[in-house]
Design a protein around this motif. Structure first.
Motif, PDB file in Angstrom:
ATOM      1  N   ASP A 134       0.811  -1.220   0.000  1.00 38.98           N
ATOM      2  CA  ASP A 134       0.000   0.000   0.000  1.00 38.98           C
ATOM      3  C   ASP A 134       0.843   1.268   0.000  1.00 38.98           C
ATOM      4  N   LEU A 135       2.156   1.119  -0.003  1.00 37.65           N
ATOM      5  CA  LEU A 135       3.052   2.273  -0.016  1.00 37.65           C
ATOM      6  C   LEU A 135       3.850   2.296  -1.315  1.00 37.65           C
ATOM      7  N   PRO A 136       4.165   3.479  -1.832  1.00 34.92           N
ATOM      8  CA  PRO A 136       4.972   3.564  -3.067  1.00 34.92           C
ATOM      9  C   PRO A 136       6.441   3.289  -2.781  1.00 34.92           C
ATOM     10  N   ILE A 137       6.718   2.047  -2.391  1.00 35.31           N
ATOM     11  CA  ILE A 137       8.076   1.657  -2.022  1.00 35.31           C
ATOM     12  C   ILE A 137       8.517   0.490  -2.901  1.00 35.31           C
ATOM     13  N   GLN A 138       9.668   0.626  -3.514  1.00 34.98           N
ATOM     14  CA  GLN A 138      10.252  -0.407  -4.359  1.00 34.98           C
ATOM     15  C   GLN A 138      11.215  -1.257  -3.548  1.00 34.98           C
ATOM     16  N   VAL A 139      11.087  -2.570  -3.659  1.00 32.05           N
ATOM     17  CA  VAL A 139      11.945  -3.490  -2.913  1.00 32.05           C
ATOM     18  C   VAL A 139      12.914  -4.174  -3.873  1.00 32.05           C
ATOM     19  N   GLU A 140      14.209  -4.036  -3.605  1.00 39.33           N
ATOM     20  CA  GLU A 140      15.233  -4.738  -4.371  1.00 39.33           C
ATOM     21  C   GLU A 140      16.030  -5.614  -3.417  1.00 39.33           C
TER      22      GLU A 140
END
Length: 342
Positions: A134-140
């Motif tokens: 639900d958050l504009p967070i990109q996970v790498e």
């Protein structure tokens, strides 16, 4: 809110004004419910005097939505906010999950970015992505410490997640190496609950999260870290000039950005050669000129790095601070290149 003490100031319909100590019982993105020692008329203008979770006093503008008598002059009143603000400033991070996605009108641009998961299993990375959906967070992800260092050299991240139960990764020495290389991102160490330490062990910017991951605690921790980073020059977002809205200034600002970037290699060289005077010259130059081009945060960062340099008396010893500052220079946005500043 379990009866948090606040002060409610009210402008009554007749023009009189009163302020009374009250008890805050509930708060949300739309308004609040307060135990108040008296009757109030609907639509009356009011101000709620309240402290943030960090103890800073704030005044929130509102109007009276309703008033219900309880007993002997004590009333429950509902107030409706008339301004936008980040409601999470007033709610403990452990309870942010109860607010859902509401209340982020102000903070949501700052609660975005990229996180890097280091040494974590693929299934747990997928869980992390799901909890942050639900958050504009990109996970790498990076499989081991060396790959993580390479990723941090290539791009900026807001938060690092480290597998604290991985036998091939000593998270304490890894974090110390990060700080020595100028990487100051908040580090969240995921660790089995039975191995959870009582404190961070003196490691700066390190927080331990117990497995299995819980959504509420995770979101609260990430929001805290990202909002704090947004107050300074941390994070992954481009650093944009405050004067970039004026098209006539795009040329001078762009020239400043290009010149500042050219100083990165010079600053790196001062560390290797321990050229303290050259490092000082570069930092003084940027400290004196950045704010004029609309980069006030860069000016503050240069002044802070200069302070570290003067305290050590050696560019080599101040290397971590200089490397950290170089990473700030990497994120300067040239307004003449819209794609980069986006």
């Amino acid at each position: 809110m379990h009866g948090q003490e606040v002060v409610l100031s009210v402008l009554h319909p007749g023009g009189t004004h009163s302020s009374s100590k009250s008890l805050l019982l509930d708060i949300g993105a739309g308004g609040a419910a307060i135990l108040y020692p008296g009757f109030l008329y609907n639509d009356a203008e009011c101000v709620l005097h309240i402290e943030t979770t960090s103890g800073e006093p704030e005044m929130l503008q509102a109007t009276l939505a309703w008033c219900r008598v309880l007993n002997k002059g004590v009333h429950m009143v509902g107030i409706r906010w008339t301004e936008l603000f980040d409601i999470r400033q007033f709610v403990p991070s452990s309870r942010w999950g109860e607010l859902g996605t509401s209340g982020d009108n102000v903070a949501s641009p700052d609660v975005s970015g990229k996180v890097l998961a280091i040494g974590m299993d693929e299934l747990e990375i997928e869980l992390l992505k799901m909890l942050l959906k639900d958050l504009p967070i990109q996970v790498e992800s990076a499989g081991f410490a060396g790959a993580a260092i390479d990723s941090l050299h290539d791009q900026a991240f807001d938060v690092l997640f480290v597998n604290g139960d991985c036998p091939e990764l000593d998270h304490a020495s890894f974090t110390a190496k990060l700080r020595h290389e100028g990487f100051d991102e908040p580090v969240f160490v995921l660790i089995d609950r039975k191995h959870l330490p009582d404190s961070s062990g003196g490691l700066e910017g390190v927080q331990y999260l117990a497995r299995p991951l819980g959504e509420e605690g995770l979101l609260g921790s990430i929001r805290d870290a990202m909002l704090k980073a947004a107050e300074g020059t941390g994070g992954s977002k481009p650093i944009v000039s405050d004067r970039a809205n004026d098209p006539d200034l795009h040329g001078p600002i762009g020239k400043f950005v290009r010149h500042a970037r050219e100083l990165r290699q010079t600053l790196r060289g001062t560390i290797n050669t321990d050229n303290t005077e050259e490092a000082r010259r570069c930092l003084v130059l940027l400290s004196n000129t950045s704010s004029g081009f609309g980069f006030l945060s860069l000016s503050d960062a240069a002044a802070g790095t200069l302070k570290a340099l003067d305290a050590s008396g050696s560019a080599q010893e101040a290397g971590p601070a200089i490397k950290q500052f170089i990473r700030v220079l990497d994120r300067l946005a040239d307004p003449s290149q819209p794609a980069q500043a986006a």
